[in-house]
Design a protein around this motif. Structure first.
Motif, short mmCIF file in Angstrom:
data_model
loop_
_atom_site.label_atom_id
_atom_site.label_comp_id
_atom_site.label_asym_id
_atom_site.label_seq_id
_atom_site.Cartn_x
_atom_site.Cartn_y
_atom_site.Cartn_z
N TYR A 98 77.38 40.25 45.01
CA TYR A 98 77.63 41.57 45.58
C TYR A 98 77.03 41.67 46.98
O TYR A 98 76.05 41.00 47.31
CB TYR A 98 77.03 42.66 44.70
CG TYR A 98 77.50 42.65 43.28
CD1 TYR A 98 76.75 42.04 42.28
CD2 TYR A 98 78.70 43.26 42.92
CE1 TYR A 98 77.19 42.02 40.96
CE2 TYR A 98 79.14 43.26 41.62
CZ TYR A 98 78.39 42.64 40.64
OH TYR A 98 78.82 42.63 39.34
N LEU A 99 77.63 42.52 47.77
CA LEU A 99 77.06 42.90 49.06
C LEU A 99 77.08 44.41 49.14
O LEU A 99 78.15 45.01 49.30
CB LEU A 99 77.82 42.28 50.23
CG LEU A 99 77.19 42.51 51.59
CD1 LEU A 99 75.86 41.77 51.71
CD2 LEU A 99 78.13 42.10 52.72
N GLN A 100 75.92 45.03 48.95
CA GLN A 100 75.80 46.47 49.10
C GLN A 100 75.61 46.77 50.57
O GLN A 100 74.68 46.27 51.20
CB GLN A 100 74.61 46.99 48.29
CG GLN A 100 74.36 48.47 48.43
CD GLN A 100 75.47 49.32 47.84
OE1 GLN A 100 76.03 48.99 46.80
NE2 GLN A 100 75.80 50.41 48.51
N MET A 101 76.48 47.61 51.11
CA MET A 101 76.48 47.91 52.53
C MET A 101 76.20 49.39 52.71
O MET A 101 77.00 50.23 52.29
CB MET A 101 77.84 47.54 53.13
CG MET A 101 78.27 46.12 52.79
SD MET A 101 80.02 45.80 53.12
CE MET A 101 80.02 45.81 54.90
N ASP A 102 75.09 49.72 53.30
CA ASP A 102 74.70 51.11 53.54
C ASP A 102 74.59 51.39 55.04
O ASP A 102 74.49 50.46 55.83
CB ASP A 102 73.36 51.41 52.86
CG ASP A 102 73.42 51.25 51.35
OD1 ASP A 102 72.49 50.68 50.76
OD2 ASP A 102 74.42 51.70 50.76
N SER A 103 74.59 52.66 55.38
CA SER A 103 74.47 53.07 56.79
C SER A 103 75.45 52.30 57.67
O SER A 103 75.09 51.74 58.71
CB SER A 103 73.03 52.85 57.29
OG SER A 103 72.11 53.56 56.51
N LEU A 104 76.69 52.27 57.24
CA LEU A 104 77.70 51.48 57.94
C LEU A 104 77.95 52.01 59.34
O LEU A 104 77.90 53.22 59.59
CB LEU A 104 78.99 51.47 57.13
CG LEU A 104 78.97 50.51 55.93
CD1 LEU A 104 80.05 50.86 54.94
CD2 LEU A 104 79.11 49.07 56.41
N LYS A 105 78.22 51.05 60.24
CA LYS A 105 78.49 51.37 61.63
C LYS A 105 79.89 50.85 61.99
O LYS A 105 80.38 49.91 61.36
CB LYS A 105 77.47 50.66 62.53
CG LYS A 105 76.02 50.95 62.19
CD LYS A 105 75.09 50.12 63.06
CE LYS A 105 73.64 50.38 62.73
NZ LYS A 105 72.72 49.55 63.57
N PRO A 106 80.50 51.42 63.02
CA PRO A 106 81.82 50.92 63.43
C PRO A 106 81.81 49.43 63.75
O PRO A 106 82.81 48.74 63.49
CB PRO A 106 82.13 51.76 64.67
CG PRO A 106 81.40 53.04 64.44
CD PRO A 106 80.12 52.65 63.74
N GLU A 107 80.70 48.92 64.26
CA GLU A 107 80.63 47.50 64.58
C GLU A 107 80.57 46.60 63.34
O GLU A 107 80.60 45.38 63.46
CB GLU A 107 79.44 47.19 65.50
CG GLU A 107 78.12 47.76 65.04
CD GLU A 107 77.80 49.10 65.71
OE1 GLU A 107 78.70 49.96 65.81
OE2 GLU A 107 76.62 49.27 66.12
N ASP A 108 80.44 47.19 62.16
CA ASP A 108 80.53 46.41 60.92
C ASP A 108 81.97 46.12 60.52
O ASP A 108 82.22 45.36 59.57
CB ASP A 108 79.84 47.17 59.77
CG ASP A 108 78.35 47.33 59.97
OD1 ASP A 108 77.82 48.41 59.62
OD2 ASP A 108 77.71 46.39 60.50
N THR A 109 82.92 46.72 61.24
CA THR A 109 84.33 46.49 60.95
C THR A 109 84.67 45.02 61.10
O THR A 109 84.42 44.42 62.15
CB THR A 109 85.21 47.32 61.89
OG1 THR A 109 85.00 48.71 61.61
CG2 THR A 109 86.68 46.97 61.72
N ALA A 110 85.21 44.42 60.02
CA ALA A 110 85.49 42.99 60.03
C ALA A 110 86.15 42.61 58.72
O ALA A 110 86.17 43.38 57.76
CB ALA A 110 84.21 42.17 60.21
N MET A 111 86.65 41.38 58.69
CA MET A 111 87.05 40.76 57.43
C MET A 111 85.80 40.09 56.88
O MET A 111 85.14 39.32 57.60
CB MET A 111 88.15 39.73 57.67
CG MET A 111 88.69 39.11 56.40
SD MET A 111 89.71 40.25 55.45
CE MET A 111 91.24 40.18 56.40
N TYR A 112 85.48 40.37 55.62
CA TYR A 112 84.29 39.82 55.00
C TYR A 112 84.69 38.73 54.00
O TYR A 112 85.58 38.94 53.17
CB TYR A 112 83.50 40.92 54.29
CG TYR A 112 82.72 41.77 55.26
CD1 TYR A 112 83.37 42.71 56.06
CD2 TYR A 112 81.35 41.62 55.42
CE1 TYR A 112 82.67 43.48 56.98
CE2 TYR A 112 80.63 42.38 56.33
CZ TYR A 112 81.31 43.30 57.10
OH TYR A 112 80.61 44.06 58.02
#
Length: 122
Positions: A78-92
């Motif tokens: 799992y990857l829990q992603m919090d406090s997301l920012k626009p720069e986190d936009t990507a294919m993971y």
């Protein structure tokens, strides 16, 4: 042979949270070190987080430290992603490495890759 299937990528507003999952099949998932990588539009793929085969050791890229958490159970990472920012936009992408219990964020240490799941933060 190992198959990795990511899920959980969606569009989310900045400041929100998301959890990505990576299902491991085809071999004993617990013997692999695992990692999450991303590829942002127009950029090279880069490492996000890694976890050892036993789930004890973890490592994060500076850009996500304190915001993302990697974890695993028997056959899922799992990857829990919090406090997301626009720069986190990507294919993971999820990746598995069979060369040892620890891989870090060195892409060449990973043998198997998933197809990716898109995360969009606006």
């Amino acid at each position: 042979h190992v198959q990795l299937v990511e899920s959980g990528g969606v569009s989310v507003e900045a400041g929100g949270s998301l959890r990505l999952s990576c299902a491991i099949s085809g071999d004993t998932g617990s013997s692999f070190c695992m990692g999450w990588f991303l590829r942002a539009p127009g950029k090279e793929r880069e490492g996000v987080a890694a976890i050892s085969a036993g789930g004890i050791r973890r490592y994060y890229a500076d850009s996500v430290k304190g915001r993302f958490t990697i974890s695993r159970n028997k056959n899922t990472v799992y990857l829990q992603m919090d406090s997301l920012k626009p720069e986190d936009t990507a294919m993971y992408y999820c990746a598995a490495g069979s060369s040892g219990s620890w891989c870090g964020l060195t892409q060449s240490d990973y043998n198997y890759w998933g197809q990716g799941t898109q995360v969009t933060v606006s």
